[in-house]
Design a protein around this motif. Structure first.
Motif, short mmCIF file in Angstrom:
data_model
loop_
_atom_site.label_atom_id
_atom_site.label_comp_id
_atom_site.label_asym_id
_atom_site.label_seq_id
_atom_site.Cartn_x
_atom_site.Cartn_y
_atom_site.Cartn_z
N CYS A 196 0.83 -1.21 0.00
CA CYS A 196 0.00 0.00 0.00
C CYS A 196 0.87 1.25 0.00
N TYR A 197 1.97 1.23 0.76
CA TYR A 197 2.87 2.39 0.82
C TYR A 197 3.49 2.66 -0.54
N SER A 236 -9.45 0.53 3.44
CA SER A 236 -10.53 0.64 2.45
C SER A 236 -10.77 -0.65 1.71
N ARG A 240 -4.92 4.11 5.22
CA ARG A 240 -6.28 4.35 4.72
C ARG A 240 -6.58 3.44 3.54
N LEU A 241 -5.59 3.24 2.66
CA LEU A 241 -5.79 2.35 1.52
C LEU A 241 -6.02 0.92 1.98
N VAL A 249 1.53 11.31 -5.80
CA VAL A 249 1.88 12.12 -4.62
C VAL A 249 1.46 13.57 -4.84
N TRP A 267 3.20 11.02 6.29
CA TRP A 267 2.07 11.18 5.35
C TRP A 267 1.84 9.89 4.56
N GLY A 268 2.94 9.29 4.06
CA GLY A 268 2.81 8.07 3.27
C GLY A 268 2.23 6.91 4.07
N VAL A 298 0.76 4.37 -2.76
CA VAL A 298 0.41 5.78 -2.49
C VAL A 298 1.59 6.71 -2.66
N THR A 299 2.82 6.18 -2.68
CA THR A 299 3.99 7.05 -2.83
C THR A 299 4.57 7.03 -4.24
N GLN A 337 -1.51 7.48 4.50
CA GLN A 337 -2.24 7.17 3.27
C GLN A 337 -2.29 5.67 3.02
#
Length: 301
Positions: free
Chosen positions: A196-197, A292, A288-289, A206, A281-282, A200-201, A285
């Motif tokens: 996931c990281y 979800s 959250r991913l 970004v 921040w990463g 999102v990165t 996120q």
């Protein structure tokens, strides 16, 4: 040996210091294994950090768990890093008496070390006329120091060899060792978070603020390194290990830094803070991913 040779003789004092060294080694190993390692073994994060389910750790458990003395077992206990090896034995809940038995041959490393120390002291002794009492001691010191290094380095090589051999030639026995279920679940969860990281990165995903934090972090650490590397004479007052802080820096270690030096330190700290902000921040996120339940692109698996 330096103080006891007058009562015990040189040989007796060397043997005495060797015995004391062996007892201290066994005591410290037992304390590290039982007092630190076994207590840490209750924490999943610790067991996960040392990778108890990895092939290397299982091979180590297989070799060290065998009773009695063997070359692979002794090589690992002597050649491995002192504190980590003892603590790992505790985390893996290995038998203390068997580990103490396997550690005892370290006397063959302690003895040449004590002998080298005694010879160094003997080489420093002089007669009233200024001549060395033991003119041969300096040469022999070099030989014993070399022998000590060879024993230490050789045991490390042998340990690595037998661990590799165990993981290959005894692969069935290694794979038969049951995985730590709690660690396995934690590894699977962390792997999902890493996927996931990575998702999102990805740079195109970004947002601008996060991009700027990462770019500024890179620019700050690069500038700091260039300042220190190429303009050190503008960053720091000349100061060596043998210089006195009171004489050279007026008793204040902060005087070591010139104005540009403080700038380089500020840039270094800023880089760390900005990178921590981006990483935080990463991770947020990614969490959250993961919560979800959204599908992760195949390119990030």
């Amino acid at each position: 040996a330096a103080q006891g040779h007058e009562t015990l003789g040189w040989g007796g004092s060397i043997l005495y210091s060797t015995g004391v060294g062996l007892l201290l080694k066994l005591f410290s190993s037992a304390l590290q294994q039982k007092g630190i390692g076994e207590n840490l073994s209750h924490y999943v994060k610790v067991r996960q950090f040392v990778s108890v389910n990895s092939t290397l750790m299982k091979s180590m458990r297989l070799v060290l768990g065998k009773g009695g003395l063997s070359i692979p077992k002794v090589a690992i206990l002597i050649g491995g890093p002192d504190w980590p090896t003892s603590v790992l034995c505790g985390i893996m809940r290995l038998s203390l008496p068997q580990i103490m038995l396997g550690t005892t041959p370290i006397v063959f490393l302690i003895f040449p070390t004590c002998l080298t120390g005694a010879l160094l002291y003997m080489a420093s002794l002089e007669t009233d006329t200024g001549n060395p009492v033991f003119p041969w001691a300096g040469t022999v010191t070099t030989l014993t120091a070399s022998a000590t290094a060879m024993v230490q380095f050789g045991s490390m090589i042998v340990a690595a060899y037998y661990l590799e051999q165990a993981s290959e030639s005894r692969a069935d026995e290694v794979s038969a060792i049951e995985d730590d279920k709690e660690v396995k679940e934690a590894d699977e969860k962390d792997e999902q978070m890493r996927k996931c990281y990575r998702t999102v990165t990805q740079w195109n995903a970004v947002p601008l603020c996060a991009k700027m934090a990462l770019i500024l972090s890179l620019a700050s650490i690069t500038a700091s390194c260039y300042m220190v590397q190429f303009f050190s004479y503008l960053c720091f007052v000349e100061h060596t290990l043998t210089d006195s802080i009171y004489d050279n820096l007026q008793g204040n270690a902060g005087n070591l830094f010139l104005p540009l030096g403080w700038v380089s330190v500020a840039l270094f700290v800023a880089s760390i803070i900005l990178l921590a902000i981006f990483s935080s921040w990463g991770k947020g996120q990614a969490m959250r991913l993961a919560e979800s339940g959204a599908a992760i692109p195949l390119s990030n698996l």
